[in-house]
Write a protein that holds these residues in place. Structure first.
Motif, mmCIF file in Angstrom:
data_model
loop_
_atom_site.group_PDB
_atom_site.id
_atom_site.type_symbol
_atom_site.label_atom_id
_atom_site.label_comp_id
_atom_site.label_asym_id
_atom_site.label_seq_id
_atom_site.Cartn_x
_atom_site.Cartn_y
_atom_site.Cartn_z
ATOM 1 N N SER A 6 0.845 -1.187 0.000
ATOM 2 C CA SER A 6 0.000 0.000 0.000
ATOM 3 C C SER A 6 0.882 1.239 0.000
ATOM 4 O O SER A 6 1.839 1.317 0.773
ATOM 5 C CB SER A 6 -0.926 0.017 1.215
ATOM 6 O OG SER A 6 -1.941 -0.959 1.087
ATOM 7 N N PHE A 66 -5.293 -0.845 4.410
ATOM 8 C CA PHE A 66 -4.245 -1.285 5.333
ATOM 9 C C PHE A 66 -4.099 -2.809 5.391
ATOM 10 O O PHE A 66 -3.307 -3.314 6.173
ATOM 11 C CB PHE A 66 -4.503 -0.721 6.728
ATOM 12 C CG PHE A 66 -4.263 0.760 6.816
ATOM 13 C CD1 PHE A 66 -2.979 1.274 6.887
ATOM 14 C CD2 PHE A 66 -5.327 1.654 6.796
ATOM 15 C CE1 PHE A 66 -2.742 2.635 6.947
ATOM 16 C CE2 PHE A 66 -5.113 3.025 6.864
ATOM 17 C CZ PHE A 66 -3.814 3.513 6.943
ATOM 18 N N ASP A 67 -4.871 -3.524 4.565
ATOM 19 C CA ASP A 67 -4.702 -4.968 4.456
ATOM 20 C C ASP A 67 -3.586 -5.227 3.447
ATOM 21 O O ASP A 67 -3.824 -5.473 2.263
ATOM 22 C CB ASP A 67 -6.011 -5.613 4.004
ATOM 23 C CG ASP A 67 -5.916 -7.135 3.946
ATOM 24 O OD1 ASP A 67 -4.925 -7.689 4.472
ATOM 25 O OD2 ASP A 67 -6.819 -7.760 3.356
ATOM 26 N N ALA A 68 -2.351 -5.128 3.915
ATOM 27 C CA ALA A 68 -1.180 -5.212 3.042
ATOM 28 C C ALA A 68 0.005 -5.754 3.822
ATOM 29 O O ALA A 68 -0.007 -5.797 5.051
ATOM 30 C CB ALA A 68 -0.851 -3.834 2.465
ATOM 31 N N ASP A 69 1.044 -6.146 3.085
ATOM 32 C CA ASP A 69 2.280 -6.617 3.718
ATOM 33 C C ASP A 69 3.193 -5.458 4.090
ATOM 34 O O ASP A 69 3.920 -5.517 5.085
ATOM 35 C CB ASP A 69 3.021 -7.562 2.766
ATOM 36 C CG ASP A 69 2.207 -8.795 2.425
ATOM 37 O OD1 ASP A 69 1.811 -9.513 3.359
ATOM 38 O OD2 ASP A 69 1.956 -9.029 1.224
ATOM 39 N N LEU A 71 3.483 -0.973 4.051
ATOM 40 C CA LEU A 71 2.945 0.363 3.819
ATOM 41 C C LEU A 71 4.100 1.303 3.519
ATOM 42 O O LEU A 71 5.061 1.387 4.297
ATOM 43 C CB LEU A 71 2.187 0.866 5.049
ATOM 44 C CG LEU A 71 1.736 2.339 4.991
ATOM 45 C CD1 LEU A 71 0.657 2.537 3.929
ATOM 46 C CD2 LEU A 71 1.239 2.814 6.360
ATOM 47 N N LEU A 103 -0.897 -4.956 9.852
ATOM 48 C CA LEU A 103 0.259 -4.570 9.046
ATOM 49 C C LEU A 103 1.446 -4.257 9.956
ATOM 50 O O LEU A 103 1.306 -3.516 10.925
ATOM 51 C CB LEU A 103 -0.109 -3.357 8.193
ATOM 52 C CG LEU A 103 0.844 -2.907 7.079
ATOM 53 C CD1 LEU A 103 0.059 -2.147 6.012
ATOM 54 C CD2 LEU A 103 1.961 -2.032 7.608
#
Length: 274
Positions: A6, A66-69, A71, A103
């Motif tokens: 993200s 924010f659903d990511a590996d 940022l 995250l």
């Protein structure tokens, strides 16, 4: 492997970075501050989100951003008299939100403006007293991110950004007063910025602080005279009166990431015909 990234702030650096990540198989989510810009992200195959940070809240239409590996925070402090209060307050709203999600990896795009013009080589281990309000704001944000144990943050302190549509000759072409021509420049090309961020993600390098600047530092006079000549713009006037300076050292980044700069000198960028 980390496959979803993200990018908070898809602008001059965030857009080409997103495209590079996508071409390398990553899913990329990007944030903009207005709904009208979301179509641009969609056209680039970036999952679009509207996100606005203020001193009082984080406004987000869809929490899936924010659903990511990883940022990547790519929002520079805006030029305003109260930047030392406003920018850290904005990032505190982001931190507060990050404490509620899963995250755990963050890259914060900082700047070499955290280093004062001390007349010496600037390294990551320096005790810092920035000259400018924006540098002080960035340093405060760096410290708050670094101390938070809910996620790991790698800080990347970029030098002056060149490349793409940024004609370096325009940086000083409007100056009416003479400037110190002997002052060394601390610049980095957009292509190197993107490659460095890609390597941090690929190599899983977290909890670090890196200077990211061309290893070579020609003088202002050498660089801007050449840039002006190539672009046909009026060259600035130079003086021999010495101004405060700094030389930003990127040797830690080169060693830790085993990184080779695409443009080791700003002059090599000019030599490529920019």
């Amino acid at each position: 492997m980390m496959r979803t990234v993200s990018i908070l702030g898809v602008g001059w650096l965030g857009m080409p970075l997103a495209k590079k990540l996508i071409s390398n198989g990553y899913k990329v989510k990007g944030s903009v501050t207005s709904s009208s810009k979301m179509e641009l992200l969609q056209h680039a195959a970036i999952w679009p989100y509207r996100l606005v940070l203020t001193e009082d809240e984080l406004e987000l239409d869809d929490p899936g951003f924010f659903d990511a590996d990883v940022l990547i925070v790519s929002i520079p402090p805006r030029r305003r008299p109260d930047v030392e209060l406003v920018f850290p307050a904005q990032i505190r709203q982001l931190i507060k939100h990050l404490e509620t999600v899963s995250l755990t990896k963050v890259i914060f795009i900082s700047s070499t403006s955290v280093y004062p013009e001390s007349g010496r080589i600037a390294r990551e281990t320096d005790v810092l007293l920035p000259d400018k309000p924006s540098g002080r704001a960035l340093l405060e944000v760096e410290n708050e991110l670094r101390l938070n144990r809910n996620f790991e943050t790698t800080m990347v302190r970029f030098g002056g950004l060149i490349g793409a549509d940024r004609n370096p000759a325009r940086f000083l072409s409007r100056k009416t007063e003479a400037i110190d021509g002997s002052k060394p420049v601390n610049l980095i090309h957009q292509d190197d910025c993107i490659s460095i961020l890609m390597e941090i993600i690929r190599q899983n390098v977290w909890g670090e602080t890196f200077n990211a600047c061309c290893p070579e530092h020609p003088s202002r006079k050498e660089f801007y005279l050449k840039a002006s000549e190539l672009s046909g713009l009026q060259a600035p006037r130079f003086t021999d009166q010495a101004e405060p300076f700094k030389i930003v050292d990127s040797s830690k980044l080169i060693k830790c990431l085993d990184y080779q700069f695409k443009y080791p000198s700003p002059m090599s960028y000019l030599g490529a015909g920019f």
